[in-house]
Enzyme design. Structure first.
Site, mmCIF file in Angstrom:
data_model
loop_
_atom_site.group_PDB
_atom_site.id
_atom_site.type_symbol
_atom_site.label_atom_id
_atom_site.label_comp_id
_atom_site.label_asym_id
_atom_site.label_seq_id
_atom_site.Cartn_x
_atom_site.Cartn_y
_atom_site.Cartn_z
ATOM 1 N N THR A 79 17.254 130.858 85.495
ATOM 2 C CA THR A 79 18.352 131.831 85.482
ATOM 3 C C THR A 79 17.806 133.188 85.042
ATOM 4 O O THR A 79 16.935 133.257 84.173
ATOM 5 C CB THR A 79 19.461 131.334 84.536
ATOM 6 O OG1 THR A 79 19.889 130.057 85.010
ATOM 7 C CG2 THR A 79 20.642 132.287 84.511
ATOM 8 N N LYS A 101 13.109 118.745 75.069
ATOM 9 C CA LYS A 101 14.432 118.749 75.704
ATOM 10 C C LYS A 101 14.831 117.343 76.145
ATOM 11 O O LYS A 101 16.009 116.979 76.118
ATOM 12 C CB LYS A 101 14.429 119.693 76.912
ATOM 13 C CG LYS A 101 14.356 121.175 76.542
ATOM 14 C CD LYS A 101 15.684 121.695 76.039
ATOM 15 C CE LYS A 101 15.653 123.200 75.821
ATOM 16 N NZ LYS A 101 16.941 123.749 75.374
ATOM 17 N N LEU A 148 22.202 126.465 72.563
ATOM 18 C CA LEU A 148 21.241 127.163 73.433
ATOM 19 C C LEU A 148 19.987 127.555 72.660
ATOM 20 O O LEU A 148 19.153 128.300 73.182
ATOM 21 C CB LEU A 148 21.885 128.422 74.035
ATOM 22 C CG LEU A 148 22.748 128.224 75.287
ATOM 23 C CD1 LEU A 148 24.044 127.513 74.967
ATOM 24 C CD2 LEU A 148 23.049 129.550 75.944
ATOM 25 N N TYR A 159 24.265 109.768 70.341
ATOM 26 C CA TYR A 159 25.418 110.182 69.527
ATOM 27 C C TYR A 159 26.726 109.875 70.261
ATOM 28 O O TYR A 159 27.726 109.527 69.646
ATOM 29 C CB TYR A 159 25.333 111.667 69.160
ATOM 30 C CG TYR A 159 24.712 111.877 67.807
ATOM 31 C CD1 TYR A 159 23.339 111.735 67.642
ATOM 32 C CD2 TYR A 159 25.483 112.168 66.688
ATOM 33 C CE1 TYR A 159 22.745 111.885 66.400
ATOM 34 C CE2 TYR A 159 24.900 112.319 65.439
ATOM 35 C CZ TYR A 159 23.543 112.180 65.301
ATOM 36 O OH TYR A 159 22.970 112.322 64.064
ATOM 37 N N TYR A 201 8.162 121.727 75.252
ATOM 38 C CA TYR A 201 9.479 122.117 75.780
ATOM 39 C C TYR A 201 10.099 120.956 76.559
ATOM 40 O O TYR A 201 11.229 120.544 76.270
ATOM 41 C CB TYR A 201 9.304 123.338 76.674
ATOM 42 C CG TYR A 201 10.584 123.946 77.198
ATOM 43 C CD1 TYR A 201 11.430 124.662 76.360
ATOM 44 C CD2 TYR A 201 10.931 123.830 78.542
ATOM 45 C CE1 TYR A 201 12.593 125.244 76.851
ATOM 46 C CE2 TYR A 201 12.084 124.412 79.040
ATOM 47 C CZ TYR A 201 12.919 125.118 78.190
ATOM 48 O OH TYR A 201 14.067 125.696 78.675
ATOM 49 N N THR A 254 13.266 134.631 69.573
ATOM 50 C CA THR A 254 13.190 135.390 70.837
ATOM 51 C C THR A 254 14.462 136.211 71.065
ATOM 52 O O THR A 254 14.510 137.006 71.996
ATOM 53 C CB THR A 254 12.986 134.454 72.055
ATOM 54 O OG1 THR A 254 13.966 133.414 72.000
ATOM 55 C CG2 THR A 254 11.599 133.855 72.067
ATOM 56 N N GLY A 255 15.476 135.997 70.264
ATOM 57 C CA GLY A 255 16.722 136.754 70.401
ATOM 58 C C GLY A 255 16.556 138.176 69.894
ATOM 59 O O GLY A 255 15.600 138.483 69.188
ATOM 60 N N THR A 295 12.552 122.604 67.110
ATOM 61 C CA THR A 295 13.816 123.271 67.427
ATOM 62 C C THR A 295 14.662 122.381 68.323
ATOM 63 O O THR A 295 15.859 122.194 68.087
ATOM 64 C CB THR A 295 13.548 124.627 68.119
ATOM 65 O OG1 THR A 295 12.973 125.504 67.158
ATOM 66 C CG2 THR A 295 14.814 125.242 68.668
HETATM 67 P P1 NAD Z 1 16.015 132.968 75.033
HETATM 68 O O1 NAD Z 1 14.658 132.711 74.502
HETATM 69 O O2 NAD Z 1 16.367 134.326 75.505
HETATM 70 O O3 NAD Z 1 17.129 132.560 73.965
HETATM 71 C C1 NAD Z 1 16.950 131.536 73.028
HETATM 72 C C2 NAD Z 1 17.685 131.942 71.752
HETATM 73 O O4 NAD Z 1 17.553 130.866 70.806
HETATM 74 C C3 NAD Z 1 17.076 133.175 71.095
HETATM 75 O O5 NAD Z 1 18.085 134.021 70.628
HETATM 76 C C4 NAD Z 1 16.275 132.596 69.938
HETATM 77 O O6 NAD Z 1 16.092 133.515 68.898
HETATM 78 C C5 NAD Z 1 17.132 131.412 69.563
HETATM 79 N N1 NAD Z 1 16.383 130.360 68.851
HETATM 80 C C6 NAD Z 1 15.209 129.803 69.226
HETATM 81 N N2 NAD Z 1 14.841 128.882 68.317
HETATM 82 C C7 NAD Z 1 15.815 128.865 67.383
HETATM 83 C C8 NAD Z 1 15.992 128.130 66.175
HETATM 84 N N3 NAD Z 1 15.097 127.212 65.770
HETATM 85 N N4 NAD Z 1 17.107 128.370 65.437
HETATM 86 C C9 NAD Z 1 18.015 129.286 65.830
HETATM 87 N N5 NAD Z 1 17.897 130.023 66.949
HETATM 88 C C10 NAD Z 1 16.803 129.807 67.712
HETATM 89 O O7 NAD Z 1 16.235 131.894 76.198
HETATM 90 P P2 NAD Z 1 17.429 131.756 77.261
HETATM 91 O O8 NAD Z 1 16.876 132.007 78.597
HETATM 92 O O9 NAD Z 1 18.601 132.509 76.791
HETATM 93 O O10 NAD Z 1 17.713 130.197 77.153
HETATM 94 C C11 NAD Z 1 18.772 129.703 76.341
HETATM 95 C C12 NAD Z 1 18.801 128.182 76.418
HETATM 96 O O11 NAD Z 1 18.970 127.767 77.771
HETATM 97 C C13 NAD Z 1 17.531 127.514 75.915
HETATM 98 O O12 NAD Z 1 17.869 126.361 75.194
HETATM 99 C C14 NAD Z 1 16.800 127.134 77.177
HETATM 100 O O13 NAD Z 1 15.982 125.981 76.987
HETATM 101 C C15 NAD Z 1 17.949 126.864 78.142
HETATM 102 N N6 NAD Z 1 17.510 127.118 79.528
HETATM 103 C C16 NAD Z 1 17.399 128.389 79.998
HETATM 104 C C17 NAD Z 1 16.959 128.594 81.287
HETATM 105 C C18 NAD Z 1 16.818 129.971 81.871
HETATM 106 O O14 NAD Z 1 16.357 130.091 83.012
HETATM 107 N N7 NAD Z 1 17.214 131.021 81.217
HETATM 108 C C19 NAD Z 1 16.610 127.500 82.101
HETATM 109 C C20 NAD Z 1 16.715 126.232 81.565
HETATM 110 C C21 NAD Z 1 17.179 126.040 80.274
#
Ligand code: NAD
Ligand code: UDP
Length: 362
Positions: free
Chosen positions: A182, A156, A80, A166, A152, A43-44, A99
């Site tokens: 966020t 988590k 993340l 750990y 998910y 998703t990046g 993941t």
């Molecule tokens: P996002 O989807 O924009 O970013 C996730 C990133 O992780 C992407 O760049 C994706 O390519 C990378 N990724 C996914 N699976 C991967 C893998 N197996 N190996 C390597 N890279 C991988 O999401 P975000 O909003 O930036 O969220 C980032 C983190 O924060 C996540 O772990 C999410 O669960 C956590 N989070 C975010 C929010 C929010 O509101 N944004 C809320 C709660 C938790």
């Protein structure tokens, strides 16, 4: 015993090309700290880190964290890596679980052998559809372990459990941040989450898609506030209590959010009501007393202000997309199925009728 953070060694940011990760990388580089970004781009986006790629302190390693890997000297780890939008994490649920579970395991192993601290990006979703409101860290949650969100939520939760094992077994210093919704600049047009959907729809004068009757609540944190909290959490001295909620406790219904977006964009959009996705939490609001006490942190950006900044960003993104379409460059497809997947696809600019879209690797 885990070492204190070495400012000169790179911080590993897994998921650093994503929405939150790229903001975090920018802040770290801005502080003069080298960064190793590890991402598989599920998703990046490269454009999220394009500016950073020109900085010699920033390195990118394209890798899936669910496969083991090794890295040289490190200062610490932010994990993340995981899709966060329901549309995207449900598109390949098994991969999402792997993941979270295998990815976190691999990163904990790296933290253990390097003797560094690890911050795990956990989520308010560990509380599921909460029966306690607002949610404090002491609440164990109310999660459907077999539903569509389980990949998910349970992924988590298992990652949290690994982190604390750990810590107990191997003395790895873990910091578990339970992040609440966020938003901000850097989200993708086809992200599928509510803030980006509503803003993009409003800017196009298309109907805003309310799932259910819009009574469900969320508490929206602006990205800069959240990143500040992540850094403070990582850098704080030993002995902090964790897990820790991070988010903005100002709570809004989805309907209130839609009305605010229409007002701030000056849009002519109306609202349409679509079926509520499975297990959609009815209410969500963080109790952030622990973060206030331990980090002396408080979110500062109110929703109106944060939305205004985010709207400006999406105006630019949409103009960029229009110019790509004019030049005949294809818009990247969006993953997902069901109503939310269809809405995300349409929002991304694929037009109506795209129901089932393949998984994207960019
Ligand atoms: P996002 O989807 O924009 O970013 C996730 C990133 O992780 C992407 O760049 C994706 O390519 C990378 N990724 C996914 N699976 C991967 C893998 N197996 N190996 C390597 N890279 C991988 O999401 P975000 O909003 O930036 O969220 C980032 C983190 O924060 C996540 O772990 C999410 O669960 C956590 N989070 C975010 C929010 C929010 O509101 N944004 C809320 C709660 C938790
Ligand atoms: N939502 C909505 N319309 C949309 C996208 C989402 O009404 O176009 C709702 C969704 O059903 C949920 C809330 O907005 O109640 C937040 O959804 P999001 O996907 O942003 O994140 P969640 O908190 O559910 O993980």
């Amino acid at each position: 015993m885990a070492a204190e953070i070495m400012q000169s060694s790179p911080m590993l940011v897994a998921g650093g090309a994503g929405f939150l990760g790229s903001h975090l990388c920018e802040r770290l580089i801005g502080q003069g700290r080298p960064v190793l970004c590890v991402d598989n781009f599920v998703t990046g986006e490269l454009h999220n880190i394009a500016r950073l790629m020109e900085d010699s302190r920033f390195r990118l390693q394209r890798h899936d964290v669910s496969d083991p890997f090794e890295v040289a000297a490190l200062g610490g780890i932010f994990n993340l890596a995981c899709p966060a939008s329901p549309v995207h994490y449900q598109a390949d649920p098994i991969r999402t679980t792997m993941t979270s579970v295998r990815g976190t395991y691999n990163l904990l192993e790296i933290a253990r052998s390097a003797g560094v601290r690890i911050l795990q990006a956990s989520t308010s979703e560990v509380y599921g559809d909460p029966a306690i409101h607002p949610q404090s860290e002491a609440y164990w949650g109310h999660v459907n372990p077999t539903g569509l969100r389980a990949c998910y939520d349970e992924g988590k939760r298992c990652a949290e459990s690994l982190c604390f094992d750990y810590q107990r077994k191997h003395d790895v210093e873990v910091r578990v941040a339970r992040i609440f919704n966020t938003y901000g600049p850097g989200m993708q047009i086809g992200d599928g989450r509510v803030v980006s959907n509503f803003i993009v729809q409003a800017l196009r004068n298309q109907p805003l898609t309310i799932y259910g009757n819009g009574d469900q609540t969320r508490s929206f944190c602006y990205v800069d506030d959240l990143v500040e909290a992540l850094l403070a959490f990582m850098d704080a001295p030993r002995g902090l209590r964790s897990p820790m909620n991070l988010g903005n406790p100002e709570e809004f219904t989805v309907l209130e959010l839609a009305e605010l977006v229409i007002e701030l964009t000056g849009s002519h959009s109306r609202m349409i009501f679509l079926p509520l996705p499975h297990d959609d939490p009815t209410q969500r609001c963080p109790n952030i007393e622990l973060a206030r006490q331990q980090l002396d942190w408080n979110p500062r950006v109110r929703l109106r202000e944060g939305l205004t900044r985010t709207i400006l960003y999406f105006e630019r993104m949409l103009e960029h997309q229009r110019s790509r379409v004019r030049k005949g460059i294809k818009v990247a497809p969006v993953q997902g199925s069901g109503t939310a997947g269809k809405v995300a696809a349409e929002t991304a600019g694929l037009g109506p009728g795209v129901l089932e879209i393949s998984h994207v690797r960019r």
